[in-house]
Design an enzyme around this catalytic site. Structure first.
Site, mmCIF file in Angstrom:
data_model
loop_
_atom_site.group_PDB
_atom_site.id
_atom_site.type_symbol
_atom_site.label_atom_id
_atom_site.label_comp_id
_atom_site.label_asym_id
_atom_site.label_seq_id
_atom_site.Cartn_x
_atom_site.Cartn_y
_atom_site.Cartn_z
ATOM 1 N N ASP A 1 0.875 -1.160 0.000
ATOM 2 C CA ASP A 1 0.000 0.000 0.000
ATOM 3 C C ASP A 1 0.914 1.213 0.000
ATOM 4 O O ASP A 1 1.788 1.338 0.872
ATOM 5 C CB ASP A 1 -0.876 -0.023 1.258
ATOM 6 C CG ASP A 1 -1.897 1.099 1.295
ATOM 7 O OD1 ASP A 1 -1.683 2.125 0.617
ATOM 8 O OD2 ASP A 1 -2.895 0.971 2.029
ATOM 9 N N SER B 1 -2.757 13.719 -14.248
ATOM 10 C CA SER B 1 -4.093 13.865 -14.828
ATOM 11 C C SER B 1 -4.126 15.198 -15.551
ATOM 12 O O SER B 1 -3.348 16.105 -15.237
ATOM 13 C CB SER B 1 -5.154 13.857 -13.721
ATOM 14 O OG SER B 1 -6.415 14.269 -14.208
ATOM 15 N N TYR C 1 -8.924 16.645 -5.431
ATOM 16 C CA TYR C 1 -8.167 15.807 -6.381
ATOM 17 C C TYR C 1 -7.239 16.670 -7.221
ATOM 18 O O TYR C 1 -6.053 16.335 -7.392
ATOM 19 C CB TYR C 1 -9.153 15.049 -7.267
ATOM 20 C CG TYR C 1 -8.513 14.265 -8.389
ATOM 21 C CD1 TYR C 1 -7.856 13.068 -8.143
ATOM 22 C CD2 TYR C 1 -8.579 14.717 -9.710
ATOM 23 C CE1 TYR C 1 -7.275 12.339 -9.169
ATOM 24 C CE2 TYR C 1 -8.008 14.007 -10.747
ATOM 25 C CZ TYR C 1 -7.351 12.811 -10.467
ATOM 26 O OH TYR C 1 -6.778 12.100 -11.488
ATOM 27 N N LYS D 1 -3.068 16.410 -7.605
ATOM 28 C CA LYS D 1 -2.391 16.193 -8.881
ATOM 29 C C LYS D 1 -1.539 17.397 -9.290
ATOM 30 O O LYS D 1 -0.488 17.235 -9.918
ATOM 31 C CB LYS D 1 -3.416 15.848 -9.966
ATOM 32 C CG LYS D 1 -4.075 14.483 -9.769
ATOM 33 C CD LYS D 1 -3.056 13.349 -9.741
ATOM 34 C CE LYS D 1 -3.715 11.978 -9.702
ATOM 35 N NZ LYS D 1 -2.730 10.874 -9.718
#
Length: 277
Positions: free
Chosen positions: A56, A135, A148, A152
């Site tokens: 992880d 992204s 998010y 990023k």
């Protein structure tokens, strides 16, 4: 030339397609999963050309062990793919602190843990190529995905700075910036904080609903994305930024054009803040 890959988050999405392609083309792959059964299945199917590892990215000790085991198994690593991550959606005002912290722990600190574990190996070899799967949301932002976007954007900055630091050492870095692809990103992999505040429903709420609505119908093909990344690491002079998908390419160009126009329009204010020359 055969490449040796270390890819995080191979159970779904880009990681799964990229690992499968690399193995099919004769490369060797160390792939991380969060469940032992998944790792064992990968190892069995890959045979002598791969190994599945449990790690992880939120667990630094597990990441260090996975990198060490990958090097021990494959002999060395050529390509590092920071793929593990997820999307947290919701109005910025309403996403709880614990979810914000988890988003950054996985999307930012996770790649950092991988980088710290693997860079000594790459520096010793004076070679390697790091792919950070960011992204288009790392270059431009949208309502309802601000947390998010923030994660990023952070990974984009880390990748750019790293490229400048390790380029002279023979190590390449590329931030890969996909738009909408048919992965689980907008489905079961995502978390959603639905707007409770009415003011945000026409903006954040609508965009979140749109994202959920087109999940599984995005124009991006994950197999073609994997091929693009496979080809990328065989380039002599790869880019630091690679938008993937028509929407990503257009989105990046539109963002840069908007910033250029805005900076030029208000340059007189910015330039006026220095001491007189």
């Amino acid at each position: 030339m055969t490449k040796h890959w270390f890819i995080t988050g191979v159970s779904t999405g880009f990681g799964k397609h990229l690992a499968a392609l690399a193995l099919a083309q004769g490369d060797k792959v160390a792939a991380t999963f969060r469940q032992q059964a998944q790792a064992d299945d990968f190892t069995q199917k890959a045979g002598a050309n791969g190994i599945g590892l449990v790690a992880d990215v939120a667990d630094e000790a597990a990441v260090k062990k996975a990198v060490a085991d990958a090097i021990a198994s494959l002999g060395h690593l050529d390509v590092i793919v920071n793929n593990a991550g997820y999307g947290s959606m919701g109005p910025i005002e309403e996403v709880p602190d614990e979810e914000v912290q988890r988003q950054f722990d996985i999307n930012v600190f996770g790649p950092l843990r991988v980088l710290r574990a693997v860079l000594p190996h790459l520096r010793a070899r004076k070679s390697g190529h790091i792919l950070n799967i960011t992204s288009i949301g790392g270059l431009r932002s949208f309502p309802g995905v601000g947390i998010y976007n923030g994660s990023k954007f952070a990974l984009e900055g880390i990748g750019e700075s790293l490229a400048a630091q390790v380029g002279p050492l023979g190590i390449k870095v590329t931030n890969v910036e996909p738009s909408g692809f048919r992965t689980d990103w907008a489905g079961r992999s995502a978390t959603f904080t639905e707007p409770a505040i009415e003011d945000y429903r026409p903006t954040a709420g609508k965009n979140m609903a749109d994202i959920q609505g087109y999940s599984g119908q995005q124009p991006g093909d994950p197999e073609r994305a994997a091929q693009a990344m496979f080809d990328l690491v065989r380039m002599d002079n790869p880019p630091v930024h690679l938008p993937l998908g028509k929407a990503a390419v257009k989105g990046a160009l539109d963002k840069f054009a908007t910033i250029t126009k805005e900076v030029e329009q208000y340059a007189h204010i910015g330039n006026g803040a220095d001491f007189p020359s």
